[in-house]
Design a protein around this motif. Structure first.
Motif, PDB file in Angstrom:
ATOM      1  N   ILE A   1      -2.270   4.530   7.462  1.00  0.00           N
ATOM      2  CA  ILE A   1      -2.504   3.213   6.851  1.00  0.00           C
ATOM      3  C   ILE A   1      -2.125   2.118   7.849  1.00  0.00           C
ATOM      4  O   ILE A   1      -2.829   1.123   8.007  1.00  0.00           O
ATOM      5  CB  ILE A   1      -1.704   3.084   5.534  1.00  0.00           C
ATOM      6  N   LYS A   2      -1.011   2.328   8.558  1.00  0.00           N
ATOM      7  CA  LYS A   2      -0.578   1.327   9.560  1.00  0.00           C
ATOM      8  C   LYS A   2      -1.611   1.180  10.674  1.00  0.00           C
ATOM      9  O   LYS A   2      -1.777   0.103  11.236  1.00  0.00           O
ATOM     10  CB  LYS A   2       0.764   1.734  10.188  1.00  0.00           C
ATOM     11  N   VAL A  51       0.875  -1.170   0.000  1.00  0.00           N
ATOM     12  CA  VAL A  51       0.000   0.000   0.000  1.00  0.00           C
ATOM     13  C   VAL A  51       0.913   1.221   0.000  1.00  0.00           C
ATOM     14  O   VAL A  51       1.764   1.360   0.888  1.00  0.00           O
ATOM     15  CB  VAL A  51      -0.918   0.021   1.246  1.00  0.00           C
ATOM     16  N   HIS A  60       6.690  -2.175   7.360  1.00  0.00           N
ATOM     17  CA  HIS A  60       7.163  -0.955   6.715  1.00  0.00           C
ATOM     18  C   HIS A  60       8.222  -1.314   5.676  1.00  0.00           C
ATOM     19  O   HIS A  60       9.039  -2.201   5.904  1.00  0.00           O
ATOM     20  CB  HIS A  60       7.754  -0.018   7.775  1.00  0.00           C
ATOM     21  N   CYS A 108       3.787  -1.454   3.551  1.00  0.00           N
ATOM     22  CA  CYS A 108       3.339  -0.103   3.225  1.00  0.00           C
ATOM     23  C   CYS A 108       4.521   0.860   3.325  1.00  0.00           C
ATOM     24  O   CYS A 108       5.528   0.570   3.985  1.00  0.00           O
ATOM     25  CB  CYS A 108       2.176   0.334   4.110  1.00  0.00           C
ATOM     26  N   ALA A 161       0.786  -4.660   8.520  1.00  0.00           N
ATOM     27  CA  ALA A 161       1.623  -4.295   7.371  1.00  0.00           C
ATOM     28  C   ALA A 161       3.041  -3.985   7.842  1.00  0.00           C
ATOM     29  O   ALA A 161       3.229  -3.307   8.844  1.00  0.00           O
ATOM     30  CB  ALA A 161       1.026  -3.086   6.660  1.00  0.00           C
ATOM     31  N   VAL A 205       1.357   7.110   5.739  1.00  0.00           N
ATOM     32  CA  VAL A 205       1.823   5.744   6.036  1.00  0.00           C
ATOM     33  C   VAL A 205       1.390   5.375   7.459  1.00  0.00           C
ATOM     34  O   VAL A 205       0.888   4.268   7.707  1.00  0.00           O
ATOM     35  CB  VAL A 205       3.365   5.629   5.898  1.00  0.00           C
TER      36      VAL A 205
END
Ligand SMILES: Nc1ncnc2c1ncn2[C@@H]1O[C@H](COP(=O)(O)OP(=O)(O)OP(=O)(O)O)[C@@H](O)[C@H]1O
Length: 485
Positions: free
Chosen positions: A381-382, A370, A390, A405, A388, A378
């Motif tokens: 989104i996390k 993503v 990094h 992501c 996810a 970011v």
């Protein structure tokens, strides 16, 4: 004089699960080019530049053993972003485990340069980006009191101009007044340049007063300034640069000067993916090819046909035209895949929810990424996808499945089965037409779009809320639109 050795032998057969497919004959030819003299390889996305960079680095190192009495040559494989260094490191380990011992170091330019400066006894502290922004803001506010011709410009304008000055190795005001400033539609006039220089002097004074000796944009200059005083052998026999379009000219010049006189630079790049300092060419970086031609690659091994088609449509935007001399026309790959999906959601939260659902639906079977415009995004989104990883995580390349992501910048050079790109509504993408700064902004956003799309092997999902960004190609046969504006 060393004898000229060409390697002539390939890596042993590819083991199952390998990330190093066998090179095709043309790629092999480039990897095996003689180790003396520089090489420039330009290729569009997915043409195998990183793969060739890794195999060339290990080949050059291994071939050195034949010349240096059993010792492999020290080779630096260098690029811009940490995440790509991790990936290249993984590939290098695999490649070197299959042939004789090699001496290849993978690194970002910054890390390699700081290592060199440290070895020269320069151990000063660097100015971190946040402190730098604060000092630049303070310096520009002070200078704007007496010089008003740039007082309407934001701090970002000055920061970018300082980066350009450092990145191009401009050391004096008179040099700055004379130099042609590429990447800016309208050149700044003399009085404006004098203001920029005054603000820069002020900033450098503040930085020095804090006991900070360097910042990112000046590391290339610092290395170049050191090299003439260095009586030792140059540290590297060969340097291989991947994603070279994102290194500043002064950084590449520093690398050219860091190889031994009988060594080489091999430069891999794609100017369509140039996200930092557009319209800068390897030609201005001291890489002298002699009689060698530039090697060009157009066959895309990564993307499915529909994904490549969308990327090619993005690359048709006039912003890519300025660097025609450096661009390679992509050849459409013949690989099946579904149309990219462009999905409208009611708002930002709905987008994030949809993105998390789509990522989870595929993440246990394949690699999913993503991508976000900013570091803050970011983090958001996390929050909705805590599992996810990094992109900066070091161990990512041992996993073939899972969700990642990160920003577009940190995804450079990488690839995933599925790419998800949220927040492509016009409210989230900065675009402007008219002033040179606005054109520059548009160009950067388009290159981000191009880089994001070309990371996807088979699936691409773009989401937005409000209206879709006008940067998206208007030809709707290139994607499946779900939900209207
Ligand atoms: N000759 C080949 N045969 C099969 N697969 C290949 C070949 N060359 C490259 N590939 C594969 O194609 C994909 C893209 O390669 P690579 O990442 O090296 O391209 P790139 O030119 O560096 O791309 P980008 O600039 O978009 O990051 C990788 O999965 C790589 O293993």
């Amino acid at each position: 004089m060393f004898a000229v050795i060409t390697s002539g032998h390939a890596l042993p057969p590819t083991p199952k699960g390998s990330m190093l497919p066998p090179l095709n004959p043309r790629q092999r030819q480039v990897v095996d080019l003689r180790s003396q003299g520089h090489v420039v390889v330009l290729g569009t996305a997915g043409t195998g530049k990183s793969l060739m960079a890794v195999v060339r680095a290990v080949t050059l190192s291994r071939d050195g053993a034949a010349m240096l009495g059993g010792e492999p040559s020290p080779v630096l494989l260098v690029t811009f972003a940490n995440s790509l260094v991790n990936y290249l490191d993984h590939l290098t380990r695999e490649a070197s485990s299959r042939i004789d011992p090699v001496n290849v170091t993978t690194s970002t330019f910054h890390k390699a340069a700081m290592g060199y400066l440290k070895a020269r006894g320069i151990t000063g502290r660097s100015c971190d980006p946040k402190t730098r922004d604060a000092l630049i803001a303070k310096a520009t506010a002070v200078v704007s009191k007496t010089r008003t011709n740039l007082s309407d410009r934001p701090m970002r304008f000055f920061r970018e101009e300082f980066d350009w000055i450092g990145g191009n190795g401009v050391r004096t005001l008179s040099e700055y007044l004379r130099i042609e400033r590429t990447g800016r539609g309208t050149a700044l006039g003399q009085p404006q340049r004098e203001t920029v220089w005054a603000a820069r002097d002020e900033y450098l004074r503040y930085r020095q007063a804090r006991g900070l000796d360097l910042d990112l944009s000046l590391v290339g200059c610092a290395v170049r300034d050191q090299l003439p005083h260095d009586p030792n052998d140059r540290p590297w026999q060969h340097i291989v640069i991947d994603e070279g379009q994102d290194l500043q000219p002064e950084e590449i010049r520093a690398l050219v000067n860091m190889v031994r006189p009988d060594g080489s630079i091999t430069f891999f790049g794609d100017y369509a993916q140039q996200m930092y300092g557009s319209h800068l060419s390897w030609r201005s970086c001291g890489i002298n090819l002699g009689n060698r031609r530039v090697e060009r690659f157009a066959d895309n091994f990564r993307n499915s046909t529909p994904i490549a088609r969308l990327a090619v449509a993005v690359a048709k935007h006039p912003t890519f035209a300025g660097t025609e001399d450096e661009l390679v026309e992509p050849v459409e790959p013949k690989r099946e895949g579904g149309l990219p999906i462009v999905l409208r959601q009611a708002n930002f939260d709905a987008e994030l929810e949809r993105v998390a659902k789509a990522a989870r639906a595929r993440g246990n079977r394949e690699s999913v990424v993503v991508l976000a415009h900013t570091k803050r995004q970011v983090e958001l989104i996390k929050e909705s996808l805590p599992e996810a990883r990094h992109l900066k995580d070091k161990a990512i390349w041992t996993h073939r499945t899972g969700i990642w992501c990160g920003t577009y910048h940190s995804a450079k050079g990488l690839e995933f089965d599925t790419v998800i790109m949220p927040l492509w509504g016009e409210g989230n993408v900065r675009v402007g037409v008219g002033t040179s700064e606005e054109d520059e902004l548009t160009s950067r956003e388009l290159k981000k779009l191009y880089v994001g799309i070309t990371r996807a092997r088979t699936r691409l999902l773009v989401t937005y809320s409000g209206k879709l960004s006008p940067l998206f190609p208007a030809d709707e046969s290139l994607y499946r639109r779900v939900g209207a504006d």
